[in-house]
Design a protein around this motif. Structure first.
Motif, PDB file in Angstrom:
ATOM      1  N   PRO A 250     102.852  82.873  27.689  1.00  0.00           N
ATOM      2  CA  PRO A 250     102.755  81.533  27.105  1.00  0.00           C
ATOM      3  C   PRO A 250     101.318  81.202  26.720  1.00  0.00           C
ATOM      4  O   PRO A 250     100.373  81.506  27.466  1.00  0.00           O
ATOM      5  N   SER A 251     101.148  80.613  25.559  1.00  0.00           N
ATOM      6  CA  SER A 251      99.820  80.292  25.052  1.00  0.00           C
ATOM      7  C   SER A 251      99.157  79.215  25.901  1.00  0.00           C
ATOM      8  O   SER A 251      99.783  78.229  26.287  1.00  0.00           O
ATOM      9  N   ARG A 283     106.445  71.510  20.566  1.00  0.00           N
ATOM     10  CA  ARG A 283     106.165  72.761  21.277  1.00  0.00           C
ATOM     11  C   ARG A 283     107.425  73.252  21.992  1.00  0.00           C
ATOM     12  O   ARG A 283     108.109  72.507  22.690  1.00  0.00           O
ATOM     13  N   ARG A 335      97.210  81.152  14.937  1.00  0.00           N
ATOM     14  CA  ARG A 335      98.192  80.627  15.892  1.00  0.00           C
ATOM     15  C   ARG A 335      99.607  80.678  15.335  1.00  0.00           C
ATOM     16  O   ARG A 335     100.530  80.128  15.919  1.00  0.00           O
ATOM     17  N   PRO A 418     101.543  81.076  19.281  1.00  0.00           N
ATOM     18  CA  PRO A 418     102.488  80.121  19.879  1.00  0.00           C
ATOM     19  C   PRO A 418     103.600  79.697  18.929  1.00  0.00           C
ATOM     20  O   PRO A 418     104.642  79.225  19.365  1.00  0.00           O
ATOM     21  N   GLU A 449     107.587  81.389  25.586  1.00  0.00           N
ATOM     22  CA  GLU A 449     107.747  79.959  25.304  1.00  0.00           C
ATOM     23  C   GLU A 449     107.343  79.645  23.869  1.00  0.00           C
ATOM     24  O   GLU A 449     106.620  78.683  23.585  1.00  0.00           O
ATOM     25  N   LYS A 450     107.819  80.478  22.940  1.00  0.00           N
ATOM     26  CA  LYS A 450     107.432  80.347  21.546  1.00  0.00           C
ATOM     27  C   LYS A 450     108.152  79.187  20.858  1.00  0.00           C
ATOM     28  O   LYS A 450     109.312  78.897  21.154  1.00  0.00           O
ATOM     29  N   THR A 451     107.455  78.583  19.911  1.00  0.00           N
ATOM     30  CA  THR A 451     108.073  77.653  18.974  1.00  0.00           C
ATOM     31  C   THR A 451     108.514  78.479  17.774  1.00  0.00           C
ATOM     32  O   THR A 451     107.763  79.324  17.282  1.00  0.00           O
TER      33      THR A 451
END
Length: 480
Positions: A250-251, A283, A335, A418, A449-451
């Motif tokens: 996670p970023s 997010r 990003r 992310p 936990e990517k968007t």
């Protein structure tokens, strides 16, 4: 009673083709008679497009290919549209599609087709509105229609189509099925490279290619789609699961909204492309962006990926900051992981697989700097994760279109962004590759936990993690 004699249109005997030192096709023999139409199927890398290039005499081969006079002239519509500008160079770049000044050097669709509007209307009714648009500003689906119009303007007797349905929305695919039926009825022999799920009714024969040369040429009535071999997915191995966990963390970059568009509008001259679009993606959310060809999806994505100059005249917030508040385009791109058919079209074909993946660290179309040892290790880890180590030194052009798409996905992931913006990432992949890729995307989104913003024209080609949808039509939001 004697059967009616039908002359042979295409005769192939013991065809063998090598590309980049690798045997792609071997021991292929079949013939096609007048009134017969062929669908060429097979997994990615089995030689489908290579067969088309051999028939067109665009590459060296061994064996025999004989085309009768009744098969000429031949027209070809490729899977990826390559074209030149008015200066007769192919020096085009991805962002040029959105640069109205630079687009002045691009041919319009009508100029590229090379026929009068009246002549074009005879072979392709309904595409008149596209004829004055620069080629670089056409959507993926619009490109396909323009390519077909140019091919038909040559009045071919043999029409070869490489994956004609990919990139088309549902209505356009239905239209193309009817168009092909009409062409077959008009006496044009059709050879389609396609998928088992998109075989037009006019097809009479099926050629199933296999990487082990166990090819099958049968009537469509005698063809049965076998179950695809389910290879072990790398994520079924604990070692690969652990590797993914290490690479996708996670970023730590803080933000609440990945992006926010407030009443955004985009126009080229007096033609609106997006009209009062508002959209907020927070997010960790996973969205499907849906809409027909020409709805404005790619333009909408270009605002998010910092590729469109009209971003500055709109209220576009990326990672909680308004675009144009001092950050560079590279601050934004580092990003965002991005894949699209257009990116594949313009990507540096001479770059190796290794350099293509590594270029994702710098968001460049090719690798132009020396890598730090830590970056070299990271590239090797990603190549290993996706089974690309043995092919890492092969040029990008030597891979099939489906394999290229997988390589570009790895390129998008390597910097662990992310936000992932994946515009038709499954386009050109075979069924097994598609399911493998979707499982990768699900795992990556959950582990990191990517968007996610995902675009597809096929409902079965979307990751299971998606739970939100934005629909646009004619540049306006029609559902969310």
């Amino acid at each position: 009673m004697a059967q009616d004699y039908q002359p042979t249109i295409l005769y192939i005997q013991q065809l063998q083709v090598e590309r980049e030192g690798r045997t792609v096709l071997q021991d292929l023999s079949f013939s096609l008679k007048a009134g017969e139409h062929l669908a060429v199927l097979g997994p990615s890398g089995s030689g489908k497009s290579t067969l088309a290039m051999a028939i067109l005499s665009k590459l060296h081969y061994r064996g025999s290919i004989h085309l009768s006079a009744a098969a000429r002239p031949i027209a070809f519509v490729g899977q990826i549209h390559q074209f030149r500008n008015k200066s007769n160079t192919s020096d085009l770049y991805y962002q040029q599609r959105y640069q109205s000044f630079d687009a002045d050097d691009a041919l319009t669709a009508g100029e590229w087709i090379g026929a009068t509007p009246e002549q074009i209307a005879q072979v392709m009714p309904g595409i008149g509105p596209l004829l004055n648009k620069p080629l670089v500003q056409l959507s993926n689906g619009e490109h396909k229609k323009v390519q077909l119009a140019r091919a038909l303007s040559a009045h071919p007797r043999l029409l070869i189509l490489d994956q004609p349905f990919i990139g088309l929305d549902t209505a356009s695919r239905q239209w193309l099925h009817q168009k092909l039926k009409a062409l077959a009825a008009a006496g044009i022999t059709l050879l389609l490279i396609t998928s088992p799920t998109e075989i037009p009714a006019c097809i009479t024969h099926v050629l199933q290619l296999h990487t082990d040369a166990s090819h099958q040429f049968v009537t469509k009535a005698g063809w049965h789609a076998g179950a695809a071999e389910q290879a072990l997915h790398p994520l079924d191995d604990q070692h690969f699961q652990q590797m993914l966990q290490q690479l996708i963390k996670p970023s730590a970059f803080p933000f609440e909204d990945a992006f926010r568009l407030d009443n955004v509008s985009v126009a080229y001259g007096d033609k609106p492309v997006l009209q009062q679009v508002s959209w907020t993606v927070k997010r960790g959310e996973r969205w499907l962006l849906h809409g027909p060809n020409g709805a404005g999806k790619s333009t909408l994505l270009s605002l998010i990926t910092a590729d469109h100059p009209q971003t500055y005249s709109n209220k576009v917030y990326l990672f909680d900051k308004r675009r144009g508040s001092g950050e560079s385009i590279w601050d934004i791109k580092k990003r965002i992981g991005f894949v699209s058919p257009e990116l594949q079209m313009y990507f540096q074909q001479t770059a190796t697989c290794y350099h293509t993946v590594a270029s994702g660290l710098f968001d460049t179309i090719g690798l132009f700097r020396t890598l730090h040892p830590n970056d070299e290790e990271r590239v090797q880890q990603w190549l290993q994760l996706f089974g690309l180590v043995k092919d890492q030194h092969k040029p990008f052009r030597s891979f099939s279109a489906g394999e290229q798409r997988l390589i570009l996905l790895v390129r998008a992931l390597i910097k662990n962004p992310p936000l992932l913006v994946l515009d038709e990432p499954c386009q050109g992949l075979d069924e097994q590759q598609t399911q493998t890729l979707l499982r990768w995307i699900d795992a990556i989104c959950l582990a990191g936990e990517k968007t996610l913003v995902f675009v597809t024209h096929y409902q079965h080609e979307k990751p299971a993690c998606i739970d939100k949808t934005l629909s646009i039509y004619a540049g306006r939001v029609v559902g969310g």
